[in-house]
Write an enzyme that holds these catalytic residues in place. Structure first.
Site, PDB file in Angstrom:
ATOM      1  N   ASP A 102      69.271  36.920  40.144  1.00 19.40           N
ATOM      2  CA  ASP A 102      68.274  37.813  40.738  1.00 19.40           C
ATOM      3  C   ASP A 102      67.311  38.283  39.650  1.00 19.40           C
ATOM      4  O   ASP A 102      67.649  38.289  38.456  1.00 19.40           O
ATOM      5  CB  ASP A 102      68.951  39.036  41.368  1.00 19.40           C
TER       6      ASP A 102
HETATM    7  N1  URA Z   1      75.295  37.785  42.369  1.00 16.96           N
HETATM    8  C1  URA Z   1      74.258  38.617  42.624  1.00 16.96           C
HETATM    9  O1  URA Z   1      74.354  39.481  43.489  1.00 16.96           O
HETATM   10  N2  URA Z   1      73.144  38.443  41.908  1.00 16.96           N
HETATM   11  C2  URA Z   1      73.000  37.532  40.929  1.00 16.96           C
HETATM   12  O2  URA Z   1      71.957  37.451  40.295  1.00 16.96           O
HETATM   13  C3  URA Z   1      74.081  36.680  40.671  1.00 16.96           C
HETATM   14  C4  URA Z   1      75.222  36.814  41.412  1.00 16.96           C
END
Ligand code: URA
Length: 231
Positions: A102
């Site tokens: 993310d």
């Molecule tokens: N899980 C999440 O919620 N975000 C990420 O970036 C990676 C794994």
């Protein structure tokens, strides 16, 4: 391979810039100036020079990036800086991130041009373990830990596969998962009534984020790391 493609992949040039440069006589192959941009070069045996500097061609390249906050895991984006923008100095046009973190997640991201490795690491069939250092809003109960380890229901995606939880302090855990569902860690914590306050990926399979890399820095993977990831 065509000479213009060779230069696009090795020197930071667009296809048009490469062609114009070749036409102007900036490229040579085995010491002989070549102005035909369609000229075929053998990338493993020919010596190609650009502006009198020899340029060597590597088919596949592999990096580990300590992804910083605020950049997106994509090759291009109309609004945000991407992880690939951080590699501008490498002069390669064919890099992409393996999987996604993310925008606000930090930590280990593999960047490569090797589609087979990317597929191997992200395919749901391979169950590659990924460990996340996860800040949480409040401490987990024993039953929360049990639920996370055994599997929680994520709307639209079903029940998560068994995970591992290591409690480092009341509001900091390491969570190891072997799938890559959308926002998986955040949704798993939400499923047990908690909230992720910070997220950083520490490892992918046997490869761990290099402690020496500051946020936004990257380095080449070692031969050993590449071998381990391919296994
Ligand atoms: N899980 C999440 O919620 N975000 C990420 O970036 C990676 C794994």
């Amino acid at each position: 391979m065509r000479l213009d493609k060779f230069l696009c992949d090795t020197v930071n040039l667009s296809r048009k810039e490469a062609r114009d440069s070749i036409k102007k006589g900036h490229a040579s192959v085995n010491g002989v100036k070549v102005t035909d941009f369609g000229f075929q070069v053998n990338e493993s045996s020919d010596t190609v020079s650009f502006k009198d500097t020899p340029v060597s061609y590597e088919k596949y390249v592999y990096y580990m990036l300590n992804k910083p906050d605020g950049v997106v895991s994509a090759t291009t984006d109309p609004n945000d800086k991407t992880v690939i923008d951080l590699f501008a100095d490498e002069g390669r046009k064919d890099l992409f991130p393996v999987g996604r973190l993310d925008k606000d997640t930090l930590g280990l991201l593999i960047v490569t041009n090797d589609g087979d490795l990317s597929h191997h690491l992200t395919s749901p069939r391979h169950h590659v373990a990924k460990t996340y250092l996860t800040g949480i809003d409040h401490p987990l109960s024993e039953s929360d830990i049990k639920a996370l380890c055994e599997g929680v229901e994520l709307k639209g995606d079903g029940i998560t596969k068994p995970a591992q939880v290591r409690v480092l302090s009341p509001k900091l855990i390491e969570l190891t998962i072997s799938e890559g569902m959308y926002h998986q860690v955040k949704r798993m914590l939400k499923a047990v009534g908690n909230e992720v306050t910070s997220l950083k990926r520490l490892s992918i399979g046997p490869v761990r984020l290099d402690d020496n890399l500051k946020e936004g820095e990257y380095r080449r993977l070692t031969e050993e790391e590449i071998k381990l990831l391919k296994e």
